[in-house]
Structures are given as C-alpha cells and as structure tokens.
Design a protein around this motif. Structure first.
Motif: not given
Length: 426
Positions: A177-178, A194-199
């Motif tokens: 959760k960065p 951004e798409e894969k990690v959500g940040c």
C-alpha cells in the motif's frame, strides 16, 4: 473430485485476496469530503460531508486526515506534478509510504530526508548501489550501513525487494500500500504501475548533466513536500560545480587536454562480447569531464551506446585517458590502467607515452549516481589541472558530498581504502 474441488477453492480464495488487496490499494478518484468541485473548504473538511464519510464504511479517519492535509498544505486542491516523461501525476493524500525501483531515486529520497518512509525497493539499492559492497559481497563503509536505518530499525538490505533489473512484483507492491512509486525513467511504465499497484507513480531519474540532476532534486522534493531541503541540496551541488567551473572556464580551449573516457573500465580488454562494452565503449556526453576542464574526444559521436574500434582511440590521440575502476576489490586483480599501459597497440598514444592514464570512479550503478558525478568532476579536475587545483582536498570534499547526500560522515575516507587511486592524486 473432492481433491480437485479443494484446489479450485483454494485458487479462488487466493484470487479473491489479490483482487481485494488491489482494491484496497487503489486511491479515490475524487477528493475526500469534497462536494464535487475539486476544491476543499474548511466547512467541507469539518462539516456534514465528512460526518457522512465517517458513517460510511468505505471511508476511514485516514481519509478525513488526508482531506485536512490537502486543505492546509495544498490550498484545498489535490497536488499534481509533471514527471520526467511529461506525465501529470496527481496526489490525493500526503506521501507516507514510498517504493523506489532504482538506486537513483532511493538515493534522492535519502538525501531529502525521507528514508524512513521507504517500505520496499530494488535489488541494487539493497545490494550496493547506494552504499558499497566489495567483490565478496561484504559491506564497505560499515559505519554508513549502520547509520542508514530504515523505518523498523534495520539497514538498507533489510528492505523488502519488489523488483530486480528485469522483473517487478506488482502484487507485493500493492500489498504494501504505497502512497507513491518512484520508478526509473528507462522503461516508461508509470501508467502500468499505477494500474497494477493502485497509487501514483512518478517516473524520475538522474543523468550525466547537472541540469538533469537539478530537475530530479526538484521533482522529488515537490512530491515529498521537501521543497526547502531540495533547494538546499540543489544549491550545494551548484556550489561544487561553480567551484570547479570558475577555474576551468578561464582556461583557453586550446589549452585544455583531449581526453578519452572509458566509463565501463577495461577488465575484459578491448571488448566484452557478452556485455557489449569495455575499454572501447565510451560516452559522448559526460559533463563532469567537461566541467573538469577536459575535451571529450568522443563528443561528436551519437547514440546511447558508443562503441569505437581501438584504431579510432589511437587516431584521436588523447592527452589523457580515464578508465573507470570497475572492480570493488582493491588488490589482486588487474585494473584498467595496467591494461592500457601494457597494450602495444596503444603505446603511441600521448596519454600512454606521457603516463597520463588514470583510474576514475565507476559512474554508473543501475543509474547515474549524483555523488559519483560530483566526485569524478573534482577528481578529474585535479588530474587534468594539478596546479590550478593543488589546494583542492578530495578527501574533505568527498566526505562532504556524502554528508549532503546520505547524511553520513567519513564515507569517502572508507571508500578510498578499497579504491586506492582516490588517495594517489590528493
């Protein structure tokens, strides 16, 4: 059948867990507490909209805190930055958890004072590109390793590893959760991260020109809300560049020596068929050499990887040759200077006949480290113009560089113990 059903059930549970983690890591697409106009007000942060958020299970107290931060520090709007690939990256919350994917960004986060916010990094940050190790993987500058403590009290190599040079673990990144991922500029994969990690993902990195380094400092300083420290660090780097340039700029171009720079060393002789590099590979742009008062003989070459035949090096007739020290073992291995001085094909080059062949600091480490650029600039100036820089104390300056970038004293002194050429020109 019962056994197969258990496998399918287990697979389904794992899949659901991954999806859950990815959803949890995703950032809101609108400002928390906002009424829809993308501008927060005091009433919105403290009033009915936030009261509603607290009753809604999809929000948390952290969201309210983020909203208050945006109002107080960012003027009521989310913060946007333009990264090194001209991507607009928007932040809806302050950065408290950082993932870096390359040493240049790790080093800059440390220089800006936010090491304790890094929650994972790459193999090279952990293994010796920020702080050195020797050929046996033993830590060099052990006091520095002890001093750079991460958030849980461990050392740099205790950080979780979420990528290597060729592979990246998006799922583990998402689990951590960065608030931001600082990615290298090499791959231009910010949107994918951004798409894969959500940040938010910021593509950033340094180069061999100091203008690129200044941009790097400012960009990360802005993202981390460390603008004052960024100004201080940029001013320091500029002061060192100006210290050397103020002298070499007074030297007539006709008086400046011609220099061949071998940044990959010469451990494999003229050419390494596996790596496609060694003594015959050079850089057309290496600003530390220019500022140091040398003329790069390859300055008119083009391309990222400049490989030239040995005959071309002879034809250039360089007055000086710098060969990067590509080994971390001080003794027992042949170095590049030995190869150049002992190779018959190079014996007629002025640099060889006049004994002006020097080792220098290896300028790479999965990036282009700012500390190495500064140190090579001062070291090369001292070699090329010894009278003009006779009062320049490399050890003193080198230790200051590492104090500024890593916040630690004595690193250069310890490095010089395994790269003894650093002491030979001081």
């Amino acid at each position: 059948m019962r056994y197969i059903s258990k496998i399918l059930a287990g697979t389904l549970m794992i899949t659901c867990l991954v999806i859950s983690v990815m959803s949890a890591a995703a950032l809101p697409s609108v400002l928390p507490c906002d009424n829809g106009d993308d501008i927060l007000t005091d009433d919105e942060v403290s009033g009915a909209i936030c009261d509603y958020m607290l009753d809604d299970s999809s929000y948390s107290l952290d969201d309210v805190g983020d909203a208050s931060y945006i109002l107080t520090f960012w003027g009521g709007k989310p913060k946007s930055v333009i990264d090194s690939h001209d991507r607009e990256v928007t932040f809806y919350r302050p950065v408290e958890r950082i993932i870096t994917t390359n040493p240049d960004n790790s080093r800059m986060v440390i220089a800006l004072g936010d090491l304790d916010k890094i929650v994972s990094t790459d193999e090279c940050t952990r293994s010796g590109c920020v702080l050195p190790r020797d050929a046996n993987d033993e830590k060099i500058a052990k006091n520095a390793w002890e001093s750079l403590r991460i958030y849980e009290g461990g050392q740099l190599d205790d950080l979780p590893e979420t990528n290597t040079r060729k592979e990246i673990d998006y799922e583990t990144m998402a689990i951590l959760k960065p608030d931001v991922v600082f990615d290298t500029t090499w791959y231009n994969r910010g949107d994918l991260v951004e798409e894969k990690v959500g940040c938010p993902c910021v593509d950033a990195g340094a180069g061999f020109t100091f203008a690129e380094s200044y941009d790097h400092i400012r960009l990360l300083g802005n993202v981390l809300d460390q603008q004052d420290r960024a100004v201080e660090l940029e001013d320091y780097v500029r002061s060192k560049v100006d210290m050397i340039a103020s002298v070499t700029s007074q030297i007539e171009e006709s008086e400046k020596p011609m220099v061949y720079f071998a940044p990959r060393g010469a451990k494999k002789g003229f050419y390494d068929a596996v790596e496609g590099r060694d003594f015959t590979r050079t850089e057309a742009v290496y600003e530390p050499l220019d500022i140091a008062g040398g003329i790069n003989v390859a300055r008119d070459c083009t391309g990222e990887n400049v490989n030239v035949p040995p005959e071309q090096i002879v034809a250039w007739k360089p007055d000086y040759i710098f060969v990067a020290w590509s080994s971390t073992s001080a003794f027992g291995e042949p170095n590049g200077v030995d190869f150049v001085m002992e190779t018959a094909e190079l014996s007629e080059i002025p640099a060889v006949s006049d004994n002006n062949v020097y080792s220098c600091i290896y300028p790479y480490c999965r990036g282009r480290p700012l500390d190495r650029s500064l140190l090579n600039m001062m070291y090369m100036a001292k070699c090329l113009h010894p009278e003009e820089f006779r009062d320049l104390d490399l050890e003193e300056e080198g230790n200051e560089v590492y104090r500024q970038i890593l916040g630690i004293d004595g690193v250069y002194t310890e490095m010089a113990e395994y790269q003894p050429f650093l002491k030979e020109v001081n």
